[in-house]
Motif scaffolding. Structure first.
Motif, short mmCIF file in Angstrom:
data_model
loop_
_atom_site.label_atom_id
_atom_site.label_comp_id
_atom_site.label_asym_id
_atom_site.label_seq_id
_atom_site.Cartn_x
_atom_site.Cartn_y
_atom_site.Cartn_z
N PRO A 109 0.81 -1.23 0.00
CA PRO A 109 0.00 0.00 0.00
C PRO A 109 0.84 1.27 0.00
N ALA A 110 1.95 1.27 0.75
CA ALA A 110 2.77 2.48 0.82
C ALA A 110 3.35 2.82 -0.55
N ALA A 112 2.15 1.90 -3.51
CA ALA A 112 1.07 2.28 -4.43
C ALA A 112 0.59 3.70 -4.17
N ILE A 113 0.37 4.05 -2.90
CA ILE A 113 -0.14 5.38 -2.57
C ILE A 113 0.89 6.46 -2.89
N ALA A 114 2.16 6.23 -2.50
CA ALA A 114 3.20 7.22 -2.76
C ALA A 114 3.42 7.41 -4.25
N THR A 115 3.36 6.33 -5.03
CA THR A 115 3.53 6.45 -6.48
C THR A 115 2.39 7.23 -7.12
N LEU A 116 1.16 6.95 -6.71
CA LEU A 116 0.01 7.66 -7.26
C LEU A 116 0.03 9.13 -6.89
N LEU A 117 0.35 9.44 -5.63
CA LEU A 117 0.43 10.85 -5.22
C LEU A 117 1.55 11.57 -5.95
N SER A 169 -0.84 0.36 9.75
CA SER A 169 -1.36 1.57 9.10
C SER A 169 -0.49 2.78 9.42
N VAL A 176 4.60 6.71 3.35
CA VAL A 176 3.98 7.51 2.28
C VAL A 176 4.46 8.95 2.37
N VAL A 180 6.60 10.43 -0.89
CA VAL A 180 5.99 11.37 -1.83
C VAL A 180 7.03 12.33 -2.41
#
Length: 307
Positions: A109-110, A112-117, A169, A176, A180
């Motif tokens: 998740p970390a 995926a979220i950091a890449t998308l942001l 979490s 994340v 970023v």
């Protein structure tokens, strides 16, 4: 019709070099020397891996008898089974299996979220310019140079305020925040070389902010996305400081559990189990580099043309 032999063919039979030329042996000597040097460096860097792998396949008494550099005489996978599910990690004999799962639940998740942001930030900073965007990018980039130790106390207070301290979490949130900055840098430089005319044409056709992002930019971001994923996955998986500082016993990642396994003072030091556990901890990042490593430099060079 027969042709006359060339001067190279004539001189090849006599062993004398052609006029103004060099022998094949003299041309290949620098390359041979280079290969020998590279081979020595490969042996030097692969020697620790050989020691770890060979000793993880030995019984403990064979290691303690002084045969650490030799190949195993009695091949066994008992150390691998013990490191996975039976070894003493801290106060519990659980092996590394539950902590291996914690690392995956944290890393995927970390990343995926950091890449998308980062992709969204790079998109905004290059294709939706606004006053102060350069200053904002500089502030985001500043996060790449902040040492981890400086933010331990502020991050601990933030995790406590959000009531996610000591959880997977909370570790995802921490990574994340740190990831970023790097992902924004990668995507911003990559999108700076992307034709802005395509974005303007899509706007004329009525495409909105997110439509342009998901239909035009994101499908063309494969090379830099691979770079970002490899970088983030490696750094998050290998992180020890955040894992040791912000995790509880049930949420510890693989690196913290491996340290607890090696530092455990109960019983005899099982070096073969320690070696097996260390290789297990390194396998995911090694797999990522083997599968996608050839795209890493390609993606970096693609994003370095402009920006």
């Amino acid at each position: 019709m027969a042709t006359a032999p060339t001067s190279e063919a004539v001189t090849a039979g006599t062993g004398t070099p052609p006029p103004g030329g060099k022998t094949r042996a003299s041309v290949n000597i620098p390359r041979i020397v280079l290969y020998v040097i590279l081979g020595l460096f490969c042996i030097y860097y692969l020697l620790p891996l050989y020691v770890m792998l060979s000793n993880s396949l030995k019984p403990l008494d064979e290691i303690t008898s002084g045969g650490m550099m030799a190949l195993p005489s009695d091949w066994t996978l008992a150390a691998w089974r013990s490191a996975w599910s039976e070894a003493q990690v801290g106060v519990a004999a659980t092996g590394l299996k539950p902590y291996f799962a914690n690392s995956f639940f944290m890393v995927i998740p970390a990343v995926a979220i950091a890449t998308l942001l980062g992709a969204l930030n790079g998109y905004v900073l290059t294709k939706w310019r606004f006053r102060g965007d350069t200053i904002l990018f500089g502030l985001i980039l500043f996060g790449c140079f902040i040492p981890f130790q400086i933010v331990l106390i502020p991050m601990a207070r933030a995790l406590g305020f959000l009531n996610i301290s000591g959880t997977v979490s909370g570790l995802i949130f921490v990574h994340v925040i740190y990831g970023v900055s790097f992902s924004t840098l990668y995507f911003r430089n990559y999108y700076a070389a992307f034709p802005t005319e395509l974005v303007r044409a899509a706007q004329i056709d009525g495409a909105g902010f997110f439509t342009i992002f998901y239909r035009i930019l994101l499908p063309n971001s494969g090379p830099i996305a691979v770079v970002c994923v490899i970088w983030l996955f490696t750094n998050i998986w290998n992180d020890f400081l955040f894992g040791a500082s912000f995790s509880d016993f049930d949420s510890q990642p693989m690196t913290v559990a491996l340290n607890n396994l090696v530092q455990s003072s109960t019983g005899v030091k099982e070096y073969n189990v320690h070696f097996a556990g260390a290789i297990m901890a390194a396998l995911p990042t090694l797999f990522v580099y083997i599968v996608a490593g050839r795209f890493f430099v390609r993606g970096l060079m693609t994003g370095s043309v402009k920006g």
